[in-house]
Design a protein around this motif. Sequence first.
Motif, mmCIF file in Angstrom:
data_model
loop_
_atom_site.group_PDB
_atom_site.id
_atom_site.type_symbol
_atom_site.label_atom_id
_atom_site.label_comp_id
_atom_site.label_asym_id
_atom_site.label_seq_id
_atom_site.Cartn_x
_atom_site.Cartn_y
_atom_site.Cartn_z
ATOM 1 N N PHE A 162 6.864 -4.147 -4.614
ATOM 2 C CA PHE A 162 7.623 -5.322 -5.037
ATOM 3 C C PHE A 162 7.982 -6.184 -3.825
ATOM 4 N N GLU A 163 8.497 -5.551 -2.772
ATOM 5 C CA GLU A 163 8.952 -6.314 -1.602
ATOM 6 C C GLU A 163 7.802 -7.032 -0.915
ATOM 7 N N LEU A 164 6.625 -6.410 -0.890
ATOM 8 C CA LEU A 164 5.453 -7.069 -0.311
ATOM 9 C C LEU A 164 5.061 -8.288 -1.138
ATOM 10 N N TRP A 186 8.264 -3.369 5.967
ATOM 11 C CA TRP A 186 8.556 -1.950 6.217
ATOM 12 C C TRP A 186 9.520 -1.733 7.377
ATOM 13 N N GLY A 187 9.643 -2.682 8.287
ATOM 14 C CA GLY A 187 10.555 -2.540 9.415
ATOM 15 C C GLY A 187 9.808 -2.208 10.699
ATOM 16 N N TYR A 188 10.379 -2.599 11.819
ATOM 17 C CA TYR A 188 9.714 -2.469 13.111
ATOM 18 C C TYR A 188 9.427 -1.021 13.502
ATOM 19 N N ASP A 189 10.275 -0.080 13.092
ATOM 20 C CA ASP A 189 10.079 1.311 13.520
ATOM 21 C C ASP A 189 9.336 2.141 12.470
ATOM 22 N N TYR A 190 8.655 1.459 11.524
ATOM 23 C CA TYR A 190 7.897 2.180 10.513
ATOM 24 C C TYR A 190 6.777 2.978 11.175
ATOM 25 N N PRO A 191 6.661 4.291 10.875
ATOM 26 C CA PRO A 191 5.703 5.130 11.592
ATOM 27 C C PRO A 191 4.286 5.098 11.035
ATOM 28 N N GLY A 192 4.021 4.301 10.007
ATOM 29 C CA GLY A 192 2.691 4.230 9.425
ATOM 30 C C GLY A 192 1.799 3.257 10.179
ATOM 31 N N ASP A 193 0.631 2.923 9.591
ATOM 32 C CA ASP A 193 -0.267 1.968 10.235
ATOM 33 C C ASP A 193 -0.654 0.875 9.254
ATOM 34 N N SER A 194 -1.527 -0.038 9.722
ATOM 35 C CA SER A 194 -1.835 -1.233 8.941
ATOM 36 C C SER A 194 -2.562 -0.935 7.639
ATOM 37 N N ARG A 195 -3.165 0.248 7.516
ATOM 38 C CA ARG A 195 -3.828 0.600 6.258
ATOM 39 C C ARG A 195 -2.828 0.676 5.108
ATOM 40 N N THR A 196 -1.572 0.933 5.444
ATOM 41 C CA THR A 196 -0.524 0.938 4.417
ATOM 42 C C THR A 196 -0.482 -0.395 3.680
ATOM 43 N N VAL A 197 -0.605 -1.500 4.414
ATOM 44 C CA VAL A 197 -0.592 -2.826 3.801
ATOM 45 C C VAL A 197 -1.793 -2.989 2.878
ATOM 46 N N ASP A 198 -2.966 -2.575 3.348
ATOM 47 C CA ASP A 198 -4.184 -2.701 2.537
ATOM 48 C C ASP A 198 -4.048 -1.944 1.217
#
Length: 229
Positions: A162-164, A186-198
């Motif tokens: 929803f937020e995206l 997700w916030g600056y300290d989010y530990p994931g990577d750009s694939r999360t957005v995809d």
Amino acid sequence: MMSNKEIKILIVDDDESIAEVIKVYLESSGYKTELCNNGKVAQDQFHIYNPDLVLLDIMLPIIDGIDLLKWIRKNSQIPVIMLTAKGNTFDKVLALEIGADDYLVKPFEPKELLARIKAVLRRYVSDNSDKEILKFSNLTIDYSSYIVTYNDKIYKLPPKEFELLYYLASNKNKVYTRDDLLSEVWGYDYPGDSRTVDVHVKRLREKFQGDNEWQLETVWGVGYKFEVK
């Protein structure tokens, strides 16, 4: 923003000594608190106590913290900070994906917890004070209820989906890189990577196809945009 004396915090942790330390520290800082030592009791107290923020341990008896977080997100968008002895990236990513606002790995300093609580509450008030209902031809995005209406069908999306969608739609025709979206949603300290957005964009497209007025577009080599014609 509410004063500390008006803010109620539900502490859910089966380690009674840690929970009591947190309770004493927060109450000395002016907050109201309530303690629960398992997920089932926390569900009951959530409705009775009506907290403004939840501190939630992952390892809990009866109903664990992840399942309890899922349950909370079906009922409310109030801030949730996860407290966990698990420091691995998977637990952090999972909690944030489901809808946690922040996390702290035990052991932590009470001052750090207090700073995180203040930051999350400040962000929550700011995020909800100036949000509007976004309307397009066959799409309505209502931030106050986290509900999307598409072709007259109501969708209750996972928080980050929803937020995206809301972030892109509220900044229509502007192109964002994956890193931009990770930082903003997700916030600056989010530990994931750009694939999360995809992955999240793919899920949104599976639900919402767009039409002649709007599209969720890929800008090849750059990122994504919510294009309004």
